[in-house]
Scaffold this active site. Structure first.
Site, PDB file in Angstrom:
ATOM      1  N   ASP A 291      10.910  53.556  34.111  1.00 51.67           N
ATOM      2  CA  ASP A 291      10.263  54.632  33.374  1.00 51.67           C
ATOM      3  C   ASP A 291      11.271  55.110  32.342  1.00 51.67           C
ATOM      4  O   ASP A 291      12.458  55.262  32.644  1.00 51.67           O
ATOM      5  CB  ASP A 291       9.837  55.770  34.305  1.00 51.67           C
TER       6      ASP A 291
ATOM      7  N   ARG B   3      17.182  50.608  27.788  1.00 54.13           N
ATOM      8  CA  ARG B   3      16.619  49.624  28.709  1.00 54.13           C
ATOM      9  C   ARG B   3      17.598  48.468  28.922  1.00 54.13           C
ATOM     10  O   ARG B   3      17.774  47.995  30.028  1.00 54.13           O
ATOM     11  CB  ARG B   3      15.272  49.111  28.189  1.00 54.13           C
TER      12      ARG B   3
HETATM   13  P1  IMP Z   1       7.777  53.505  29.378  1.00 52.96           P
HETATM   14  O1  IMP Z   1       8.119  54.318  30.564  1.00 52.96           O
HETATM   15  O2  IMP Z   1       8.741  52.384  29.145  1.00 52.96           O
HETATM   16  O3  IMP Z   1       6.340  53.065  29.341  1.00 52.96           O
HETATM   17  O4  IMP Z   1       7.991  54.415  28.104  1.00 52.96           O
HETATM   18  C1  IMP Z   1       7.280  55.605  27.879  1.00 52.96           C
HETATM   19  C2  IMP Z   1       7.199  55.861  26.398  1.00 52.96           C
HETATM   20  O5  IMP Z   1       8.525  56.039  25.874  1.00 52.96           O
HETATM   21  C3  IMP Z   1       6.598  54.718  25.582  1.00 52.96           C
HETATM   22  O6  IMP Z   1       5.209  54.831  25.489  1.00 52.96           O
HETATM   23  C4  IMP Z   1       7.251  54.925  24.240  1.00 52.96           C
HETATM   24  O7  IMP Z   1       6.585  55.925  23.520  1.00 52.96           O
HETATM   25  C5  IMP Z   1       8.625  55.438  24.604  1.00 52.96           C
HETATM   26  N1  IMP Z   1       9.604  54.329  24.677  1.00 52.96           N
HETATM   27  C6  IMP Z   1      10.009  53.656  25.778  1.00 52.96           C
HETATM   28  N2  IMP Z   1      10.914  52.727  25.467  1.00 52.96           N
HETATM   29  C7  IMP Z   1      11.093  52.811  24.135  1.00 52.96           C
HETATM   30  C8  IMP Z   1      11.916  52.090  23.206  1.00 52.96           C
HETATM   31  O8  IMP Z   1      12.678  51.177  23.533  1.00 52.96           O
HETATM   32  N3  IMP Z   1      11.826  52.478  21.922  1.00 52.96           N
HETATM   33  C9  IMP Z   1      10.997  53.470  21.506  1.00 52.96           C
HETATM   34  N4  IMP Z   1      10.204  54.157  22.313  1.00 52.96           N
HETATM   35  C10 IMP Z   1      10.255  53.833  23.621  1.00 52.96           C
END
Ligand code: IMP
Length: 190
Positions: free
Chosen positions: A68, A177
């Site tokens: 997350d 990440r």
């Molecule tokens: P998730 O938990 O990876 O799904 O991320 C949640 C939200 O954070 C995503 O919908 C993006 O808006 C933002 N996000 C996550 N990783 C990235 C990244 O590497 N670059 C830009 N936005 C990110």
């Protein structure tokens, strides 16, 4: 080594596979028959990563991990944070999220922010958690068309360009990440 990654997001799968390297075969949610959205009801990134990993483990019994991620902006008291995906709307509307962020930041002098990724790993039924952080600033206008999400607005420390202006390799080598997956790789080697 076969391991379920609790995602169906092709961008993420590609990023994480690249960092993990060849020794790992990542299996997606679809491939293990989980087609429904896993509820992300946690109040923190850590809680959501745990919820998602447990959901997969309880249904499949397979080794798995879930991540997350949130963008935490100092001047906005850590927002959008755990609500990064749904900042402007209920859906994952990246363009609307970026517009809202620019609007919220229009009169802010402090533009410090960080991306934080939490990964929960369940291996042999045992749970462990790692995180990765990249610090930076929020740009005053969008730039670049690579990556996804808030990438056009995030300038990592030590650089003059946004994540969206970098190659995927350059972003992965310093990203939240990328760092969390590097820590995950260390865990998996143990
Ligand atoms: P998730 O938990 O990876 O799904 O991320 C949640 C939200 O954070 C995503 O919908 C993006 O808006 C933002 N996000 C996550 N990783 C990235 C990244 O590497 N670059 C830009 N936005 C990110």
């Amino acid at each position: 080594m076969k391991i379920v990654f609790a995602t169906n997001n092709a961008h993420k799968l590609a990023e994480v596979s690249a960092v993990l390297g060849e020794g790992y075969e990542l299996v997606t949610l679809k491939e293990v028959g989980i087609t429904e959205d896993i509820p992300e009801t946690g109040e923190t990134l850590d809680e959501n990563a745990t919820i998602k990993a447990r959901y997969v483990y309880e249904r499949t019994g397979l080794d798995c991990f879930a991540d997350d991620t949130g963008l935490e902006v100092e001047a906005l008291n850590g927002a959008p944070g755990v609500r990064s995906a749904r900042y402007a709307t209920d859906g994952h509307d990246f363009a609307a999220n970026n517009r809202k962020l620019l609007l919220e930041m229009r009169d802010k002098e402090n533009r410090r922010a960080r991306f934080r990724t939490v990964i929960s790993l369940i291996r042999g039924g045992v749970e462990q958690q790692v995180e990765g952080i990249v610090n930076g600033t929020i740009a005053t206008a969008e730039a670049g068309c690579g990556g996804f999400g808030y990438d056009p607005l995030f300038i990592p420390d030590g650089h003059q360009i946004t994540f969206a202006e970098m190659s995927a390799e350059a972003k992965n080598s310093i990203s939240h990440r990328g760092r969390a997956v590097a820590a995950l790789t260390e865990l998996l080697k143990k």
